[in-house]
Design an enzyme around this catalytic site. Structure first.
Site, PDB file in Angstrom:
ATOM      1  N   PRO A   1      41.409  49.173  35.440  1.00 44.36           N
ATOM      2  CA  PRO A   1      40.071  48.606  35.267  1.00 44.36           C
ATOM      3  C   PRO A   1      40.048  47.098  35.016  1.00 44.36           C
ATOM      4  O   PRO A   1      40.880  46.575  34.285  1.00 44.36           O
ATOM      5  CB  PRO A   1      39.512  49.362  34.046  1.00 44.36           C
ATOM      6  CG  PRO A   1      40.689  49.987  33.393  1.00 44.36           C
ATOM      7  CD  PRO A   1      41.700  50.228  34.472  1.00 44.36           C
ATOM      8  N   ASN A   2      39.110  46.477  35.692  1.00 44.85           N
ATOM      9  CA  ASN A   2      38.807  45.037  35.542  1.00 44.85           C
ATOM     10  C   ASN A   2      39.827  44.106  36.190  1.00 44.85           C
ATOM     11  O   ASN A   2      39.631  42.888  36.175  1.00 44.85           O
ATOM     12  CB  ASN A   2      38.630  44.660  34.055  1.00 44.85           C
ATOM     13  CG  ASN A   2      37.513  45.460  33.405  1.00 44.85           C
ATOM     14  OD1 ASN A   2      36.384  45.442  33.890  1.00 44.85           O
ATOM     15  ND2 ASN A   2      37.814  46.178  32.342  1.00 44.85           N
TER      16      ASN A   2
ATOM     17  N   ARG B   1      37.166  37.042  35.036  1.00 43.39           N
ATOM     18  CA  ARG B   1      37.322  37.517  33.647  1.00 43.39           C
ATOM     19  C   ARG B   1      38.287  36.613  32.863  1.00 43.39           C
ATOM     20  O   ARG B   1      39.330  36.216  33.376  1.00 43.39           O
ATOM     21  CB  ARG B   1      37.820  38.963  33.619  1.00 43.39           C
ATOM     22  CG  ARG B   1      39.259  39.136  34.062  1.00 43.39           C
ATOM     23  CD  ARG B   1      39.742  40.568  34.056  1.00 43.39           C
ATOM     24  NE  ARG B   1      39.833  41.140  32.730  1.00 43.39           N
ATOM     25  CZ  ARG B   1      40.707  42.095  32.388  1.00 43.39           C
ATOM     26  NH1 ARG B   1      41.570  42.570  33.278  1.00 43.39           N
ATOM     27  NH2 ARG B   1      40.721  42.573  31.172  1.00 43.39           N
TER      28      ARG B   1
ATOM     29  N   TYR C   1      43.920  35.317  31.916  1.00 37.02           N
ATOM     30  CA  TYR C   1      44.384  35.901  33.181  1.00 37.02           C
ATOM     31  C   TYR C   1      44.458  34.913  34.346  1.00 37.02           C
ATOM     32  O   TYR C   1      44.918  35.282  35.433  1.00 37.02           O
ATOM     33  CB  TYR C   1      43.486  37.083  33.556  1.00 37.02           C
ATOM     34  CG  TYR C   1      43.489  38.186  32.513  1.00 37.02           C
ATOM     35  CD1 TYR C   1      44.649  38.927  32.272  1.00 37.02           C
ATOM     36  CD2 TYR C   1      42.353  38.475  31.762  1.00 37.02           C
ATOM     37  CE1 TYR C   1      44.669  39.923  31.309  1.00 37.02           C
ATOM     38  CE2 TYR C   1      42.361  39.480  30.800  1.00 37.02           C
ATOM     39  CZ  TYR C   1      43.524  40.197  30.575  1.00 37.02           C
ATOM     40  OH  TYR C   1      43.546  41.185  29.621  1.00 37.02           O
TER      41      TYR C   1
ATOM     42  N   ASN D   1      49.806  48.410  36.903  1.00 41.17           N
ATOM     43  CA  ASN D   1      49.187  47.716  35.774  1.00 41.17           C
ATOM     44  C   ASN D   1      47.988  48.581  35.368  1.00 41.17           C
ATOM     45  O   ASN D   1      46.920  48.487  35.977  1.00 41.17           O
ATOM     46  CB  ASN D   1      48.730  46.310  36.162  1.00 41.17           C
ATOM     47  CG  ASN D   1      48.116  45.579  34.976  1.00 41.17           C
ATOM     48  OD1 ASN D   1      47.832  46.179  33.933  1.00 41.17           O
ATOM     49  ND2 ASN D   1      47.907  44.272  35.128  1.00 41.17           N
TER      50      ASN D   1
ATOM     51  N   ALA E   1      43.446  48.321  30.658  1.00 45.98           N
ATOM     52  CA  ALA E   1      43.080  48.836  29.332  1.00 45.98           C
ATOM     53  C   ALA E   1      43.559  50.274  29.103  1.00 45.98           C
ATOM     54  O   ALA E   1      43.793  50.674  27.956  1.00 45.98           O
ATOM     55  CB  ALA E   1      41.573  48.748  29.130  1.00 45.98           C
TER      56      ALA E   1
ATOM     57  N   HIS F   1      46.661  51.376  26.869  1.00 45.69           N
ATOM     58  CA  HIS F   1      46.678  51.576  25.422  1.00 45.69           C
ATOM     59  C   HIS F   1      46.028  52.897  24.988  1.00 45.69           C
ATOM     60  O   HIS F   1      45.930  53.162  23.798  1.00 45.69           O
ATOM     61  CB  HIS F   1      45.969  50.386  24.761  1.00 45.69           C
ATOM     62  CG  HIS F   1      46.320  49.080  25.402  1.00 45.69           C
ATOM     63  ND1 HIS F   1      47.619  48.604  25.438  1.00 45.69           N
ATOM     64  CD2 HIS F   1      45.574  48.163  26.090  1.00 45.69           C
ATOM     65  CE1 HIS F   1      47.639  47.454  26.103  1.00 45.69           C
ATOM     66  NE2 HIS F   1      46.415  47.170  26.514  1.00 45.69           N
TER      67      HIS F   1
ATOM     68  N   GLU G   1      56.026  49.053  35.135  1.00 47.34           N
ATOM     69  CA  GLU G   1      54.768  48.621  34.518  1.00 47.34           C
ATOM     70  C   GLU G   1      54.693  47.086  34.525  1.00 47.34           C
ATOM     71  O   GLU G   1      55.689  46.420  34.266  1.00 47.34           O
ATOM     72  CB  GLU G   1      54.779  49.134  33.074  1.00 47.34           C
ATOM     73  CG  GLU G   1      53.644  48.679  32.208  1.00 47.34           C
ATOM     74  CD  GLU G   1      53.867  49.101  30.744  1.00 47.34           C
ATOM     75  OE1 GLU G   1      55.034  49.263  30.308  1.00 47.34           O
ATOM     76  OE2 GLU G   1      52.860  49.243  30.048  1.00 47.34           O
TER      77      GLU G   1
ATOM     78  N   HIS H   1      52.132  43.747  33.214  1.00 50.00           N
ATOM     79  CA  HIS H   1      50.951  43.178  32.566  1.00 50.00           C
ATOM     80  C   HIS H   1      50.957  41.679  32.779  1.00 50.00           C
ATOM     81  O   HIS H   1      51.977  41.020  32.527  1.00 50.00           O
ATOM     82  CB  HIS H   1      50.922  43.502  31.066  1.00 50.00           C
ATOM     83  CG  HIS H   1      50.838  44.967  30.819  1.00 50.00           C
ATOM     84  ND1 HIS H   1      49.672  45.674  31.012  1.00 50.00           N
ATOM     85  CD2 HIS H   1      51.780  45.865  30.473  1.00 50.00           C
ATOM     86  CE1 HIS H   1      49.901  46.942  30.777  1.00 50.00           C
ATOM     87  NE2 HIS H   1      51.170  47.090  30.461  1.00 50.00           N
TER      88      HIS H   1
ATOM     89  N   SER I   1      49.297  39.427  31.120  1.00 52.66           N
ATOM     90  CA  SER I   1      49.391  38.758  29.818  1.00 52.66           C
ATOM     91  C   SER I   1      50.497  39.414  28.980  1.00 52.66           C
ATOM     92  O   SER I   1      50.956  40.509  29.301  1.00 52.66           O
ATOM     93  CB  SER I   1      48.052  38.863  29.082  1.00 52.66           C
ATOM     94  OG  SER I   1      47.770  40.222  28.764  1.00 52.66           O
TER      95      SER I   1
ATOM     96  N   ARG J   1      49.259  39.790  21.682  1.00 53.38           N
ATOM     97  CA  ARG J   1      47.796  39.850  21.577  1.00 53.38           C
ATOM     98  C   ARG J   1      47.389  40.794  20.434  1.00 53.38           C
ATOM     99  O   ARG J   1      48.160  41.002  19.511  1.00 53.38           O
ATOM    100  CB  ARG J   1      47.206  40.262  22.939  1.00 53.38           C
ATOM    101  CG  ARG J   1      47.523  39.230  24.043  1.00 53.38           C
ATOM    102  CD  ARG J   1      46.922  39.602  25.369  1.00 53.38           C
ATOM    103  NE  ARG J   1      45.459  39.651  25.314  1.00 53.38           N
ATOM    104  CZ  ARG J   1      44.694  40.127  26.289  1.00 53.38           C
ATOM    105  NH1 ARG J   1      45.253  40.601  27.393  1.00 53.38           N
ATOM    106  NH2 ARG J   1      43.390  40.123  26.174  1.00 53.38           N
TER     107      ARG J   1
ATOM    108  N   ARG K   1      46.794  46.386  21.527  1.00 51.74           N
ATOM    109  CA  ARG K   1      47.423  46.266  22.851  1.00 51.74           C
ATOM    110  C   ARG K   1      48.940  46.437  22.793  1.00 51.74           C
ATOM    111  O   ARG K   1      49.627  46.363  23.811  1.00 51.74           O
ATOM    112  CB  ARG K   1      47.098  44.897  23.477  1.00 51.74           C
ATOM    113  CG  ARG K   1      45.629  44.699  23.788  1.00 51.74           C
ATOM    114  CD  ARG K   1      45.372  43.391  24.522  1.00 51.74           C
ATOM    115  NE  ARG K   1      43.990  42.979  24.373  1.00 51.74           N
ATOM    116  CZ  ARG K   1      42.994  43.392  25.164  1.00 51.74           C
ATOM    117  NH1 ARG K   1      43.228  44.189  26.175  1.00 51.74           N
ATOM    118  NH2 ARG K   1      41.766  42.977  24.933  1.00 51.74           N
TER     119      ARG K   1
HETATM  120  C1  DQA Z   1      46.440  43.770  31.022  1.00 48.68           C
HETATM  121  C2  DQA Z   1      46.480  43.808  29.491  1.00 48.68           C
HETATM  122  C3  DQA Z   1      45.543  44.849  28.941  1.00 48.68           C
HETATM  123  O1  DQA Z   1      45.597  44.856  27.523  1.00 48.68           O
HETATM  124  C4  DQA Z   1      44.126  44.566  29.360  1.00 48.68           C
HETATM  125  O2  DQA Z   1      43.259  45.596  28.918  1.00 48.68           O
HETATM  126  C5  DQA Z   1      43.973  44.333  30.820  1.00 48.68           C
HETATM  127  C6  DQA Z   1      45.021  43.603  31.536  1.00 48.68           C
HETATM  128  C7  DQA Z   1      47.282  42.626  31.605  1.00 48.68           C
HETATM  129  O3  DQA Z   1      47.541  42.664  32.799  1.00 48.68           O
HETATM  130  O4  DQA Z   1      47.646  41.694  30.877  1.00 48.68           O
HETATM  131  O5  DQA Z   1      42.949  44.668  31.402  1.00 48.68           O
HETATM  132  O6  DQA Z   1      46.979  44.983  31.511  1.00 48.68           O
END
Ligand code: DQA
Length: 150
Positions: free
Chosen positions: A9-10, A17, A22, A73, A76, A79, A97, A99, A101, A106, A110
């Protein structure tokens, strides 16, 4: 070699965002970047992005018998999602996996990754580069030699 690149998501909102976290590059930029890495390394990528947990579980299940590796990836869902963890365990496809960030520097919520438990490797806090490393790791892993990767 065929790999499935899953973004949660996102991630489709990259470039819009929280750019301080990011960056300003878009999801399309990410796909272009990963596609180039794959072409250079004779890998056939398929990309999947969803904002829905069940759709990600479906995509992992449908990958069974079709892909040599998964780059994921979970965003959210990292977690919270035991369902994604269980799907990765169910198919037993080597998964890495990623990420963008550094989730460990953080907020405390997370710091846990459920899907990460089923992954052979994780790259965090490297931006797009993490996806490149994930793809190259999987290539080496599937060739049966990953000893020189860190
Ligand atoms: C993320 C880190 C997650 O905590 C966050 O919810 C994301 C992006 C990252 O790529 O850093 O949506 O997975």
């Amino acid at each position: 070699m065929r790999i499935l690149v899953i973004n949660g998501p996102n991630i489709n909102m990259l470039g819009v965002r929280e750019r301080g976290i990011y960056g300003s590059e878009t999801y399309e930029d990410l796909l272009k970047y990963v596609r180039e890495v794959c072409v250079e390394n004779d890998i056939e990528p398929t990309f999947f992005q969803s904002n829905h947990e069940g759709a990600i579980v479906d995509a992992i299940q449908e990958a069974y018998g079709r892909y040599d590796g998964i780059v994921i990836n979970p965003a959210a869902y990292t977690h919270t999602s035991i369902a994604i963890l269980d799907a990765l365990k169910a198919v037993s496809i080597p998964a890495v996996e990623v990420h963008l960030s550094d989730i460990f520097s953080r907020e405390p919520f997370r710091h846990v990754s459920y899907p990460g438990i089923a992954c052979v490797k994780s790259y965090v806090g490297m931006g797009f580069e993490g996806y490149k490393r994930a793809v190259l790791f999987l290539k080496q892993y599937c060739d049966g030699s990953n000893s020189h990767f860190s």
